[in-house]
Enzyme design. Structure first.
Site, short mmCIF file in Angstrom:
data_model
loop_
_atom_site.label_atom_id
_atom_site.label_comp_id
_atom_site.label_asym_id
_atom_site.label_seq_id
_atom_site.Cartn_x
_atom_site.Cartn_y
_atom_site.Cartn_z
N LYS A 66 37.80 -63.28 -31.54
CA LYS A 66 38.61 -64.15 -30.68
C LYS A 66 37.74 -64.91 -29.67
O LYS A 66 37.85 -66.13 -29.54
CB LYS A 66 39.66 -63.32 -29.91
CG LYS A 66 40.59 -62.51 -30.80
CD LYS A 66 41.60 -61.70 -29.98
CE LYS A 66 41.00 -60.64 -29.08
NZ LYS A 66 40.36 -59.50 -29.80
N ARG B 284 49.56 -58.98 -25.55
CA ARG B 284 49.03 -57.80 -26.20
C ARG B 284 50.07 -56.70 -26.35
O ARG B 284 49.77 -55.64 -26.89
CB ARG B 284 47.91 -57.27 -25.30
CG ARG B 284 46.66 -56.90 -26.03
CD ARG B 284 45.68 -56.53 -24.94
NE ARG B 284 44.46 -56.00 -25.43
CZ ARG B 284 43.33 -56.69 -25.51
NH1 ARG B 284 43.29 -57.95 -25.20
NH2 ARG B 284 42.25 -56.09 -25.91
N ARG C 143 27.28 -56.13 -30.09
CA ARG C 143 27.51 -57.36 -29.31
C ARG C 143 26.76 -57.35 -27.98
O ARG C 143 26.66 -56.35 -27.31
CB ARG C 143 29.00 -57.49 -29.02
CG ARG C 143 29.33 -58.53 -27.95
CD ARG C 143 30.79 -58.78 -27.83
NE ARG C 143 31.55 -57.58 -27.57
CZ ARG C 143 32.87 -57.53 -27.67
NH1 ARG C 143 33.56 -58.59 -28.03
NH2 ARG C 143 33.49 -56.40 -27.41
N ARG D 53 28.92 -54.81 -22.69
CA ARG D 53 30.12 -54.35 -22.02
C ARG D 53 30.18 -52.82 -21.98
O ARG D 53 29.82 -52.16 -22.94
CB ARG D 53 31.37 -54.89 -22.74
CG ARG D 53 31.70 -56.30 -22.30
CD ARG D 53 32.71 -56.99 -23.18
NE ARG D 53 33.88 -56.20 -23.54
CZ ARG D 53 34.88 -56.68 -24.28
NH1 ARG D 53 34.84 -57.94 -24.71
NH2 ARG D 53 35.90 -55.92 -24.59
N ARG E 183 40.37 -48.30 -28.35
CA ARG E 183 40.87 -49.68 -28.30
C ARG E 183 41.56 -50.05 -29.61
O ARG E 183 42.55 -50.78 -29.61
CB ARG E 183 39.72 -50.65 -28.00
CG ARG E 183 39.26 -50.57 -26.53
CD ARG E 183 37.87 -51.14 -26.31
NE ARG E 183 37.73 -52.52 -26.73
CZ ARG E 183 36.55 -53.12 -26.92
NH1 ARG E 183 35.42 -52.45 -26.72
NH2 ARG E 183 36.51 -54.37 -27.29
P1 AP5 Z 1 33.99 -61.32 -30.32
O1 AP5 Z 1 34.27 -62.77 -30.58
O2 AP5 Z 1 33.34 -60.97 -29.05
O3 AP5 Z 1 35.33 -60.47 -30.57
P2 AP5 Z 1 36.71 -60.40 -29.76
O4 AP5 Z 1 37.81 -60.57 -30.76
O5 AP5 Z 1 36.67 -61.32 -28.60
O6 AP5 Z 1 36.69 -58.88 -29.37
P3 AP5 Z 1 36.83 -58.14 -27.97
O7 AP5 Z 1 36.13 -56.86 -28.08
O8 AP5 Z 1 36.47 -59.04 -26.82
O9 AP5 Z 1 38.39 -57.93 -27.97
P4 AP5 Z 1 39.20 -56.96 -27.15
O10 AP5 Z 1 40.55 -57.47 -27.46
O11 AP5 Z 1 38.98 -55.53 -27.42
O12 AP5 Z 1 38.63 -57.15 -25.66
P5 AP5 Z 1 39.22 -57.84 -24.37
O13 AP5 Z 1 38.09 -58.34 -23.57
O14 AP5 Z 1 40.32 -58.76 -24.74
O15 AP5 Z 1 33.13 -60.79 -31.56
C1 AP5 Z 1 32.61 -59.46 -31.58
C2 AP5 Z 1 31.17 -59.47 -32.12
O16 AP5 Z 1 31.19 -59.79 -33.50
C3 AP5 Z 1 30.26 -60.50 -31.45
O17 AP5 Z 1 29.00 -59.92 -31.25
C4 AP5 Z 1 30.19 -61.65 -32.45
O18 AP5 Z 1 28.91 -62.26 -32.43
C5 AP5 Z 1 30.43 -60.97 -33.78
N1 AP5 Z 1 31.24 -61.79 -34.68
C6 AP5 Z 1 32.33 -62.57 -34.33
N2 AP5 Z 1 32.85 -63.17 -35.42
C7 AP5 Z 1 32.11 -62.74 -36.49
C8 AP5 Z 1 32.15 -63.01 -37.89
N3 AP5 Z 1 33.08 -63.84 -38.42
N4 AP5 Z 1 31.23 -62.41 -38.67
C9 AP5 Z 1 30.28 -61.57 -38.13
N5 AP5 Z 1 30.18 -61.29 -36.81
C10 AP5 Z 1 31.08 -61.87 -35.99
O19 AP5 Z 1 39.89 -56.60 -23.62
C11 AP5 Z 1 39.12 -55.56 -23.04
C12 AP5 Z 1 40.03 -54.59 -22.32
O20 AP5 Z 1 40.71 -55.26 -21.23
C13 AP5 Z 1 41.18 -53.96 -23.14
O21 AP5 Z 1 40.73 -52.82 -23.85
C14 AP5 Z 1 42.19 -53.64 -22.04
O22 AP5 Z 1 41.85 -52.47 -21.34
C15 AP5 Z 1 42.06 -54.81 -21.09
N6 AP5 Z 1 42.94 -55.94 -21.42
C16 AP5 Z 1 42.56 -57.21 -21.76
N7 AP5 Z 1 43.63 -58.00 -21.98
C17 AP5 Z 1 44.73 -57.22 -21.75
C18 AP5 Z 1 46.12 -57.46 -21.83
N8 AP5 Z 1 46.61 -58.66 -22.19
N9 AP5 Z 1 46.96 -56.42 -21.53
C19 AP5 Z 1 46.48 -55.21 -21.16
N10 AP5 Z 1 45.17 -54.92 -21.08
C20 AP5 Z 1 44.30 -55.91 -21.37
MG MG Z 2 36.64 -61.03 -26.49
#
Ligand code: AP5
Ligand code: MG
Ligand code: ZN
Length: 214
Positions: free
Chosen positions: A13, A88, A127, A161, A172
Site C-alpha cells: 500500500k 480498517r 523493509r 519500524r 498484525r
Molecule cells: P509496503 O508498501 O511498505 O507495504 P504496506 O502495505 O504499506 O504495509 P504496512 O506494513 O505499512 O501495512 P500495515 O497495514 O501493517 O501498517 P500501517 O502503517 O498501516 O511494502 C512492504 C515491503 O515490501 C517494502 O519493503 C516494499 O519495498 C516491498 N514491496 C512492496 N511491494 C512489493 C512487490 N510488489 N514485490 C516485492 N516487494 C514489494 O499500520 C501500522 C499499525 O498502526 C497497525 O498495526 C495499527 O496498530 C495502527 N493503525 C494504522 N492504521 C490504523 C487504523 N486505521 N485503525 C487502527 N489502527 C491503525
Molecule cells: Mg504502509
C-alpha cells in the site's frame, strides 16, 4: 481523485501510494504514518499508541476517525487523496461513508491489493525507510541504486519500524484477517471494489493501478 488502497500488512500500500502521489498530484494519507509521528513526538498519547502498535493490535476507531476527518480538510487534500491503512474495521468504513457524505465528497475507487500471506513476513522484515524523505526500500526487492544512499534525496540514514519483527507481524496479520479483510465486502456490496495482483513486481502493480485509475 479519492481512493482507498486495501491490503494486508506488507501488501504494498505504502509503496504504491507514494507512486500514485507523484503520478496524480494527490496526497497519501497513511494512518500508520500519522500514528508513528505521534509516537515519535513522545507525547502521552504517543506512549499509549506505541504499546498498542508494538503488540500488533489496532488503535481505537474514535481516534482514527477524528484524525482522518480533520486531515482531509487540509488544503493539500483539495486535489484528492489516497487512503492507506484506513478504513480498517467495519466501524471505520461506516464512519468514512458518513464523513464523506457530510463533506459532500465521493470516493472514485476502492482497490484491494491481493497477496498470498506467505510472502508478507519476508516483505515486512526486509523493509527499511529513508530517515530523511521516507522513501521505502527492501533488503532484497527494492534496493537503492547505490548501496546505503537514498535514490530520492541522497541521505545515508535509514530506519526500520519497531513493529516490523516477525512476532508483531504475525499479530498484525491476525488483526487484518479478523477485523480488516471483511470490509472488502462493504465496498463490493456497493459495486465499488476492484482488485490488483499484489504478488506481481512493483512496476507491474503500478501499471495495474494506473489502468484502473486512468
Ligand atoms: P509496503 O508498501 O511498505 O507495504 P504496506 O502495505 O504499506 O504495509 P504496512 O506494513 O505499512 O501495512 P500495515 O497495514 O501493517 O501498517 P500501517 O502503517 O498501516 O511494502 C512492504 C515491503 O515490501 C517494502 O519493503 C516494499 O519495498 C516491498 N514491496 C512492496 N511491494 C512489493 C512487490 N510488489 N514485490 C516485492 N516487494 C514489494 O499500520 C501500522 C499499525 O498502526 C497497525 O498495526 C495499527 O496498530 C495502527 N493503525 C494504522 N492504521 C490504523 C487504523 N486505521 N485503525 C487502527 N489502527 C491503525
Ligand atoms: Mg504502509
Ligand atoms: Zn531519502
Amino acid at each position: 481523485m479519492k481512493l482507498i488502497l486495501l491490503g494486508a500488512p506488507g501488501a504494498g500500500k505504502g509503496t504504491q501510494a507514494k507512486r500514485l502521489e507523484e503520478a496524480y498530484g494527490i496526497v497519501q494519507l497513511s494512518t500508520g504514518d500519522m500514528l508513528r509521528a505521534e509516537v515519535a513526538s513522545g507525547s502521552d498519547l504517543g506512549k499509549e499508541l506505541k504499546a498498542v502498535m508494538e503488540a500488533g493490535n489496532l488503535v481505537t476507531d474514535e481516534l482514527i476517525i477524528s484524525m482522518i476527518s480533520s486531515r482531509v480538510d487540509q488544503d493539500d487534500c483539495a486535489k484528492g487523496y489516497i487512503l492507506d491503512g484506513f478504513p480498517r474495521t467495519t466501524a471505520q468504513a461506516e464512519a468514512l461513508d458518513s464523513m464523506l457524505e457530510e463533506k459532500g465528497q465521493k470516493l472514485d475507487s476502492v482497490i484491494e491489493m491481493e497477496v498470498d500471506e506467505e510472502v508478507l513476513v519476508g516483505r515486512i522484515t526486509g523493509r527499511y525507510t529513508c530517515a530523511k524523505c521516507g522513501q521505502g526500500y527492501h533488503d532484497e526487492f527494492q534496493k537503492p541504486a547505490k548501496e546505503g544512499v537514498c535514490d530520492k534525496c541522497g541521505a545515508t540514514e535509514f530506519t526500520r519500524r519497531a513493529d516490523d519483527n516477525e512476532e508483531t507481524v504475525r499479530s498484525r496479520l491476525v488483526a487484518y484477517r479478523e477485523q480488516t479483510a471483511p470490509i472488502a465486502s462493504h465496498y463490493d456490496a456497493k459495486g465499488m471494489l476492484k482488485k490488483v495482483d499484489g504478488m506481481a513486481d512493483i512496476d507491474e502493480v503500478t501499471s495495474q493501478l494506473k489502468a484502473i485509475l486512468g
